[in-house]
Design an enzyme around this catalytic site. Sequence first.
Site, mmCIF file in Angstrom:
data_model
loop_
_atom_site.group_PDB
_atom_site.id
_atom_site.type_symbol
_atom_site.label_atom_id
_atom_site.label_comp_id
_atom_site.label_asym_id
_atom_site.label_seq_id
_atom_site.Cartn_x
_atom_site.Cartn_y
_atom_site.Cartn_z
ATOM 1 N N GLY A 19 13.182 47.364 65.836
ATOM 2 C CA GLY A 19 11.901 47.958 65.467
ATOM 3 C C GLY A 19 11.173 47.143 64.415
ATOM 4 C CB SER A 20 8.755 48.227 61.858
ATOM 5 O OG SER A 20 7.833 48.795 62.776
ATOM 6 C CB THR A 21 13.868 45.983 60.288
ATOM 7 O OG1 THR A 21 14.522 45.983 61.564
ATOM 8 C CG2 THR A 21 13.982 47.360 59.657
ATOM 9 C CE LYS A 77 5.781 46.254 62.975
ATOM 10 N NZ LYS A 77 5.095 47.505 62.576
#
Length: 486
Positions: free
Chosen positions: A219-221, A223
């Site tokens: 997920g957004s980790t 990013k």
Amino acid sequence: MNKPIRVVAVFCLVLFMALLVNSTYLMYVRAGELSEDPRNRRILTATYSRERGAILVGDDAIARSVSSNDKYRFQRTYSEPFKYAPVTGYFAYFSQTGVERSQNPVLSGDDSRLFVTRLVDMLSNGDPKGGNVQLTLDAAAQDAAWNGLEALPGEAQGAVVALEPTTGRVLAMASTPSYDPNVLASHDFGAVSEASERLNDDPREPLINRTIGTTLPPGSTFKLVTAAAAIESGNYDADSMVPGGFRYQLPQSSTTIGNYDGGNCGGRRITMTQALQVSCNVTFLSLANELGTEAMAEQAEAFGFNGTSLEDLAGQAQSLYPRDMDAPQTAMSGIGQSSVTATPLQMAMVAAAIANDGDVMRPYVVDEVRAPNLSVLDRTDPETISKAISSTTADELTRMLVATVDSGTATPAQIPGVEVAGKTGTAQSTADRPPYAWFVSFAPANDPKVAVAVLVQSSDTSPDEIGGGALGGPIAKAVMEAVINR
């Protein structure tokens, strides 16, 4: 010599030769196979009759052998079984796992480095003993990680791993649900077989060390990897203006992707720092598409994706960034979706590399190997695996991550008086199950002592309340505080 005697003599010679061939075959060809066969009770009796070495955390033995009142002489015991089982593994009559397996030659006393000890035992007619293994784990950090996972609602599945950024030492490694290795170390082999079957059939998979054996969309980790690739390209820094807005249309597709909260991230053009603070999907979808699969893959691999790095504990699954993704998939990879998967250890390595000026250190759980008299036989030296990013890029990312904890999505990890860097992640799964919650962080930001990754795979949390900050942030905070305050 008459014929009957000659026939008997030849027959006896043939039997003798057959016996000699069979003995040679058993002793030299099948010796290894037979010695490892769990049905070989002679080997089993000999193994259980030797005092196996201890596995240590600090000054405490979390696994050791004590005298027993049966023919096997020694019983393997685990003092805090559920908390440390993912690391220690178990020592059973049919197999070993975890450190019990990876360090078996030392613990059993068969390691070549213990030759002098074995020789002294033999000459003095003393009982042979195994060597001891000192782990890198920090008891306070492990307590915080385990207690955090146990506090999750319901029968949660999750993992926490903490690293010392400058060395790669594993300071905490907790996984839930866990199991009691004492039941598998029992001398009641019938009960052991039943317990093993029950654990293997458990749909919650308690025998898996989720910190290294479970791979899920980060997920957004992820990013952080996308942001690192963008800054490394030379076209961006923390203050660069990047796309914002409500939605992003995937290339070569009519599909559009919105932001997690349905907002516009603060405008059509925002700074890279703000994009990370609010975890703007539009920004990182756009950046991944611009950078392309090759640049994204190279950056991911520099952090450790598509490989394994943990050498003293078996079971590490590869974190994957496929190189054959098309344009829509590459864009989705920028927010840790598509075919990208990661273990908690891998995401802890990403955070630790940023904390360590861009250097990726090899993670390890075995600090020292010691003889029975506690003299040090071997010590693990820190090893740099790669230079994932420049120190300048690491500084830029740290600044962005501190802002994310100070006033962004990662505020649950705030520690009074300590500058913390962190990032949340909420990864979508299948339509019929809740998302996965992730959190990565390190502290203190100006002099990092610990990097943490938290994964909450499932819990009895309402789907609309699942978020990396809400579920993982407090756990990461507790682990960081335990290390900083030790």
